[in-house]
Design an enzyme around this catalytic site. Structure first.
Site, PDB file in Angstrom:
ATOM      1  N   MET A  81       0.871  -1.064   0.490  1.00  0.00           N
ATOM      2  CA  MET A  81       0.017  -0.176   0.200  1.00  0.00           C
ATOM      3  C   MET A  81       0.830   1.354  -0.176  1.00  0.00           C
ATOM      4  O   MET A  81       1.956   1.151   0.304  1.00  0.00           O
ATOM      5  CB  MET A  81      -0.750   0.282   1.584  1.00  0.00           C
ATOM      6  CG  MET A  81      -2.178  -1.340   1.301  1.00  0.00           C
ATOM      7  SD  MET A  81      -2.726  -1.344   2.734  1.00  0.00           S
ATOM      8  CE  MET A  81      -3.841   0.745   2.901  1.00  0.00           C
ATOM      9  N   HIS A  82       0.374   2.495  -0.001  1.00  0.00           N
ATOM     10  CA  HIS A  82       0.738   4.104  -0.482  1.00  0.00           C
ATOM     11  C   HIS A  82       2.109   4.484  -1.394  1.00  0.00           C
ATOM     12  O   HIS A  82       2.060   5.132  -1.932  1.00  0.00           O
ATOM     13  CB  HIS A  82       1.656   3.835   1.289  1.00  0.00           C
ATOM     14  CG  HIS A  82       0.654   3.314   2.351  1.00  0.00           C
ATOM     15  ND1 HIS A  82      -0.879   3.725   3.132  1.00  0.00           N
ATOM     16  CD2 HIS A  82       1.151   2.472   3.411  1.00  0.00           C
ATOM     17  CE1 HIS A  82      -1.035   3.357   3.317  1.00  0.00           C
ATOM     18  NE2 HIS A  82      -0.058   2.721   4.619  1.00  0.00           N
ATOM     19  N   ASP A 235      -2.554  -4.863   0.637  1.00  0.00           N
ATOM     20  CA  ASP A 235      -2.344  -6.034   0.909  1.00  0.00           C
ATOM     21  C   ASP A 235      -2.817  -6.377   2.371  1.00  0.00           C
ATOM     22  O   ASP A 235      -2.949  -7.344   2.976  1.00  0.00           O
ATOM     23  CB  ASP A 235      -0.516  -6.300   1.217  1.00  0.00           C
ATOM     24  CG  ASP A 235      -0.214  -4.519   1.891  1.00  0.00           C
ATOM     25  OD1 ASP A 235      -0.397  -4.064   1.803  1.00  0.00           O
ATOM     26  OD2 ASP A 235       1.334  -5.203   1.401  1.00  0.00           O
TER      27      ASP A 235
END
Length: 473
Positions: A81-82, A235
């Site tokens: 992520m991110h 995730d």
């Protein structure tokens, strides 16, 4: 055959799990790929290398079970992520991806809070350098030519799915980790984008994770020709779904290199992200040095020794490790706005053994996970605590965590790739909704509850020491 394919793009490798109609699975992991650090506190990767790794691993997984063109396959991709992926108008990465582990965008976080004082109320979280928005603002400030060439701002899993289907879209779980999503409406926040003068046209539409992600047009394997895809989840949400976290109050702990508490809520609370279901949110409370703390101690005391063998020394140590405490902040506190408490052993004497030190580390990680849950209000389950990750293979550590939380535990080896496959299953109609997905059947273990009294005493002392060693506390 009817098959579900789940892909998990990790930070160092990708994993592909193929699930058959009887829920048996076949998993393949890629060789590791590198993280580039051009400067201190930077972390970048080449999205093209991700694509090559995923293509090769998907082929190996499908070839390994003899899947072919006649099989009916649905694919779902999850991933880190991110992290920020910028594509130009021709679909090429405009620069290397900036990863969640990157720390360059601290100044941008301050700017966001100054311009949007209620950003945490809108998104559920204060801006952190790990988030996509501060990274994007850093690019605008330091690499304006790159941003001027950017046609699409994507997250890693959405980039990979786009390679196969040509469809630009994200889901609300991954989008809620960018720092730009209104977690109440589950759409991009016009207030945030306007205040920061960002063009919303470069952002993908936001969809339900089980929505149609498009048919595969560029398959890495003949078995994926014209396969359907789900939009997918980030995730940590795939980890939660694989552990059966689909009701308010469900909770799981991932004992990996880092340690993560996942807790489901039926309302938006501080520190939460949008869960896969439209009426639920997921809290992610993490400790950077979970299993890393244990590996660090092993490398200091017994370099080269197998970690399981090294940990076994703690079996002879009593609950409470003879008064020895360990503060697992070897990489700092993720949620600390200031410096936070340091990593430390407290109470060490000549009478302590190697086993005491190992047990203190195992307990310290468990104590900190309980402190995170308690201070941040993550709902606590009443029946069972689900443990997963590499650390969940260690029975002693599982018993310690269970005793610290005072709840029986079960373990599962289902992971994010399996959770991605389940997402594909709900999307393609294998199950009508998330509540219909078969629940975990792993046995429940109550052995850790015998040590609750001693561990409660250790936890009280641990919290007092953390408070005393936290600057300005």
């Amino acid at each position: 055959m009817d098959l579900l394919v789940g892909v998990d793009l990790g930070t160092t490798a990708c994993k592909v799990t193929v699930v058959a109609s009887d829920l048996t699975s076949h998993t393949v992991t890629s060789p590791s790929y590198r993280i580039s650090a051009p400067q201190r506190e930077w972390a970048e990767q080449d999205p093209l290398a991700w694509g090559e790794a995923v293509d090769a691993t998907v082929r190996r997984a499908l070839d390994g079970i003899g899947a072919g063109r006649r099989d009916h396959v649905t694919l779902s991709i999850t991933g880190q992520m991110h992290s920020l992926v910028l594509l130009d108008a021709d679909g090429y990465p405009a620069r290397p991806a900036i990863l969640w582990a990157d720390r360059r965008a601290s100044a941008e976080c301050i700017m966001i809070e100054n311009r949007v004082p209620d950003v945490a109320a809108i998104t559920g979280n204060p801006p952190l350098p790990a988030f996509t928005l501060p990274q994007l603002l850093w690019v605008r400030s330091h690499e304006p030519d790159v941003l001027s060439r950017t046609a699409h701002v994507l997250l890693p899993k959405d980039y990979l799915r786009w390679r196969y289907t040509g469809r630009i879209v994200t889901d609300w779980t991954d989008a809620s980790g960018t720092g730009m999503l209104d977690s109440s409406t589950r759409d991009w926040s016009n207030k945030i984008l306007s205040a920061l003068e960002l063009n919303p046209d470069v952002l993908p539409p936001v969809a339900d994770p089980i929505a149609d992600g498009g048919d595969v047009e560029h398959p890495p394997s003949p078995a994926l020709q014209a396969a359907g895809t789900a939009v997918g989840v980030g995730d940590q949400f795939a980890e939660a779904l694989s552990a059966g976290l689909t009701h308010a109050g469900d909770m799981a702990i991932i004992l990996g290199t880092s340690a993560v508490v996942l807790g489901v809520s039926d309302r938006l609370v501080p520190g939460s992200f949008c869960h896969a279901q439209s009426d639920l949110w997921l809290r992610l409370d993490s400790l950077h040095a979970g299993g890393m703390s244990l590996a660090w101690l092993r490398d200091m005391l017994a370099p080269g020794e197998d970690l399981a063998s090294f940990t076994s020394a703690a079996i002879a140590a009593p609950p409470g490790a003879r008064g020895l405490l360990f503060l697992p902040f070897l990489m700092g506190e993720r949620g600390a706005r200031g410096r936070g408490a340091p990593g430390a052993f407290v109470g060490l004497t000549t009478e302590h053994t190697r086993g005491d030190l190992v047990r203190a580390v195992l307990e310290g990680v468990a104590f900190e996970l309980r402190r995170l849950r308690q201070t941040r209000g993550t709902p606590l389950p009443t029946d069972v605590l689900t443990l997963k990750g590499g650390g969940a293979r260690n029975e002693l550590w599982c018993r310690i965590v269970s005793g610290v939380f005072g709840i029986p535990y079960r373990t599962t080896h289902r992971d994010a790739a399996y959770g991605a496959a389940l997402t594909a299953g709900v999307s393609s109609g294998w199950w009508p909704d998330w509540q219909s997905v078969p629940s975990l059947s792993d046995p429940i273990n109550e052995s850790g509850l015998a040590d609750v009294t001693a561990l409660n005493d250790g936890y009280r002392r641990y919290c007092a020491v953390v408070d005393a060693l936290t600057p300005d506390s």
